[in-house]
Design a protein around this motif. Sequence first.
Motif, short mmCIF file in Angstrom:
data_model
loop_
_atom_site.label_atom_id
_atom_site.label_comp_id
_atom_site.label_asym_id
_atom_site.label_seq_id
_atom_site.Cartn_x
_atom_site.Cartn_y
_atom_site.Cartn_z
N THR A 45 0.86 -1.18 0.00
CA THR A 45 0.00 0.00 0.00
C THR A 45 0.89 1.23 0.00
OG1 THR A 45 -0.02 0.24 2.38
CG2 THR A 45 -1.69 -1.20 1.42
N TYR A 88 -6.77 -8.93 0.36
CA TYR A 88 -8.08 -8.52 -0.14
C TYR A 88 -8.97 -9.70 -0.54
CZ TYR A 88 -6.05 -3.80 -0.71
OH TYR A 88 -5.44 -2.59 -0.53
N TYR A 113 -16.65 0.21 3.31
CA TYR A 113 -15.28 -0.29 3.43
C TYR A 113 -15.22 -1.77 3.79
CZ TYR A 113 -15.99 -0.03 8.47
OH TYR A 113 -16.48 -0.23 9.73
N SER A 161 -12.11 -1.83 -1.15
CA SER A 161 -10.87 -1.18 -0.74
C SER A 161 -10.79 0.17 -1.45
CB SER A 161 -9.68 -2.05 -1.14
OG SER A 161 -9.69 -2.26 -2.54
N TRP A 207 -9.01 2.57 3.48
CA TRP A 207 -8.33 1.69 2.52
C TRP A 207 -9.00 0.31 2.44
CZ3 TRP A 207 -2.40 2.56 3.73
CH2 TRP A 207 -2.09 3.91 3.46
N SER A 253 -9.94 -3.73 3.73
CA SER A 253 -9.07 -4.90 3.85
C SER A 253 -9.59 -6.04 3.00
CB SER A 253 -8.98 -5.35 5.31
OG SER A 253 -10.25 -5.75 5.75
N ARG A 285 -11.78 -7.16 -0.82
CA ARG A 285 -12.39 -6.76 -2.08
C ARG A 285 -13.49 -7.72 -2.46
NH1 ARG A 285 -6.98 -5.16 -5.32
NH2 ARG A 285 -6.73 -3.05 -4.46
N ASP A 292 -12.03 -2.32 -6.17
CA ASP A 292 -11.43 -1.16 -5.51
C ASP A 292 -12.14 0.10 -5.99
OD1 ASP A 292 -8.66 -0.38 -4.00
OD2 ASP A 292 -9.27 1.18 -5.41
#
Lengths: 737, 197
Positions: free
Chosen positions: A259, A335, A549, A553, A583, A585, A587, A591
């Motif tokens: 990241t 993810y 979230y 992500s 951000w 954690s 998916r 994204d």
Amino acid sequence: MLRIKYDDKITRMFLIACLVWGVLGMSAGLWLALELASWKFNLGLPYISFGRLRPLHTNAVIFAFGGNAIFCGVYYSTQRLLKARMFSDVLSRIHFWAWQAIILVGGIGFLFGITQGKEYAELEWSLDLVLALVWVVFAINFFGTVARRREKHLYVALWFYIGTIITIAVLHIVNGLAIPVSLTKSYPVYAGVQDALVQWWYGHNAVGFFLTTPFLGLMYYFVPKAAERPVYSYRLSVMHFWALVFLYIWAGPHHLHYTALPDWAQDLGMVFSVMLLAPSWGGMLNGLLTLRGAWHKLRTDPILKFFAASITFYGMATFEGPLMSIKSVNALSHYTEWTIGHVHSGAIGWVGLLVFGMIYWLVPRMWRTPLHSQALANAHFWTALVGILFYVVSMWIAGITQGLMWKEFTNEGVLAYPNFLEIVTKIIPLYWLRAFGGSLYLGGLLVMVYNVARTIRSAPAFQDEEAMVPEAPAVPAHAAPVAQYWHAVLEGRPFALAILTTVVIAIGGIVEMVPTFLIESNVPTITAVKPYTPLELEGRDIYVREGCYNCHSQMVRPFRDEVARYGDYSKPGEFVYDHPFQWGSKRTGPDLHRIGGKYNNLWHLRHLDDPRLTSPGSIMPAYRFLLESKLDLSLTPNKIRVMRQLGVPYAKEVETECRTQAQTQARSIAADLEKDGVKGMADKEVIALIAYLQRLGTDIKWRETGPAAASIQAPAPAPAVAATATTSTHPSKGAGI
Amino acid sequence: MEEKDKILETHQDNDGIQEYDNPLPGWFLYLFYGCVLFAGLYAPYYVGYSHAMATAGGGGANLSASGGDYLASVRLEEAARAAAPTVELKGADLIGYLKSPASVSGGETVFKANCVACHGDQGQGVVGPNLTDPFWLHGGSPQAVLASVSHGYPDKGMPAWKNVLGSEKARMAAAYVISLKGRTVSSPKAPQGDKEP
């Protein structure tokens, strides 16, 4: 010789609370599993839509089921190991009831979208404060008992309890720092990269010091008790205790590999995670080898079965963890559902099975009646075990499938599965299998609840508190154990032990956090990045409230496939105004960091109204209610004020003009929608959310320059972003007209 | 190991729990040393490596140095592209391709998978414009349609498909769109753009 009574009522209270929350928390988990298998389980209700229900599940299982189990076992074993009644019955009762109240109020709050938007730290500032106070109550009660103990020597279980109490306090306070906007809303003091680092330092050590150290303590007490065998090795317990508390605290950044977190921090996180294998396996060995010589009892005794399986899962999960922390493995696993599988081998394998074993051991002793049915306890064990296997294996397959499909390219150099949805629908059968495994596990728990209830019902009448009355001499101060090892000195000095533990856990956090906060080059400034407009800020708060979230992500990692799929990869400087960072954690959906400008406003409106309209087969919940509910701007001035306090460079006037600004921007988006025949949206919440989504990731003009161009052709460091440093913050930006 | 299973005498009163003082198993010690060794070697190796990658690629310190991995993967991509160049059709070849029944039927599959969400199952238009009527925002000639499909209008909500699907599939989708012209559909979206004959 003195006769004392232990307070066993408090143990019984925590035990029952643990079972009640266990059933609730795991039912919520099962429901979430069904929501992912079919979106229809969201029932169109905002309160239980996936993003709001998931925090309820995770918090209920970790802090309600896990927490009550810890307190149940700690209150039971501490009194016996120290030969003293708890310091204060009143504090014990305050601890119990306040803990349940926090969970109840917090849990209901989650359903109404009251959340800080940081995983496992979702509780808002007001409850965070109460929680901190309750923890202090617990600490006073515990250390008060230690001070009045009649047994000089502190057994290893107590070291682990001490480590837990101290570290959780530090983690909770540092990660919870926030400035209130109202009673139910606040912004964390950290933003972007820093917030991410603090959050995962907290998040990982919630696993380390809430789901590991206290349970290792319980293991050291209940496993030798149940097996009636000596602990395998004292030396090993000394070594793995200190190594574990020292190493754990460094490992957080492995949640942030690739990241925008500085690389040196990622590397530290990885290296320490790999080393963590050794002390973790030290605990496993000491547990399993204590069962040596009791293996034959496993055939008949369900309690030992639970313990043996639990410790085995501990070993497995602590092997898997370091493996997933290796950057090249993480590139694939992060993810994906693999992470979910991993966390459940820890939570329902290690923690869950250990708790069940402990409860089966405690219930007959606490209610002075044999367990209603050994056969049912055995049946519980096998259903739970098969349930975990279904769960974990289906998530492994799902996770690796996702990871590979996301990354695959054709010979022509384009993504083999450009349509994210195709990958989502591919793993839906595995979501059903997982739900099946979960329902087995929950079914087993229900059998246990029945078994325990029957046992309690047939218990003899209690004369107030049914406490055991051992004879225990007060230990004279000079009766220190003969110091066979240097460590024995510490074992007689709890406060020295506590201080040393604090020092040991502080090191890792300080080394990682201080430079990230202080050294500017870790987060290079990008001049094009501007604060959100008031409307976008409101939209962001809706994003946080709905828990988007939990499925999305906002962090494009610098991989070829992610850049091809989403756009230019995320830079540290793009998140400097993100209080809290988002951000993510996981998916489950794609994204969203580069979603701005990908679709027009109408697309987003229809997609939020019902994702199936634009994305047939999607499992995202429908957010129709956002098209109906009015946007509330009453807190906006407060929000801007708090943001200004946090250093976000809004002009002073924005505080007074923010409502008008928001309305103007909302009208321009509504006008665009009206061209496409959608009327009456200007004052609805959905407009703010769309404004936020359209802004995301657009401060860097990557769509114009192209992602590859932006990062490869730059001859020297900074120009890649500096060259695109012109942007407008005009309110209608991103309106897509 | 004469020490094996020796009860620690000093720790007798842990609520009846006794402790052995067994030595740590050898393989376990080696595991521990191995992990520490790995850490000691990996950190300098990795930091040096990613630094070298980043400076070589010019990504530099403004990117997290993971940019190094990214640059490496992009170079691989370029090499792969060079090895398998895509065929760019022109002029009569292109028109022939776009009109061929094989392209149209291949395009139908691509369209159903990627376009119906915005253009409707019959091309009648939803979020995106109606593709069956004679009105065009960006031109209805085969070349113009192919250009629309390939490069899109990202700021208007029409994705660029060539980089997503590859040129082959993008061409097929365009062929299918061209074949839609003049089809009668139920509930068409109101016309957008200019009328073309």
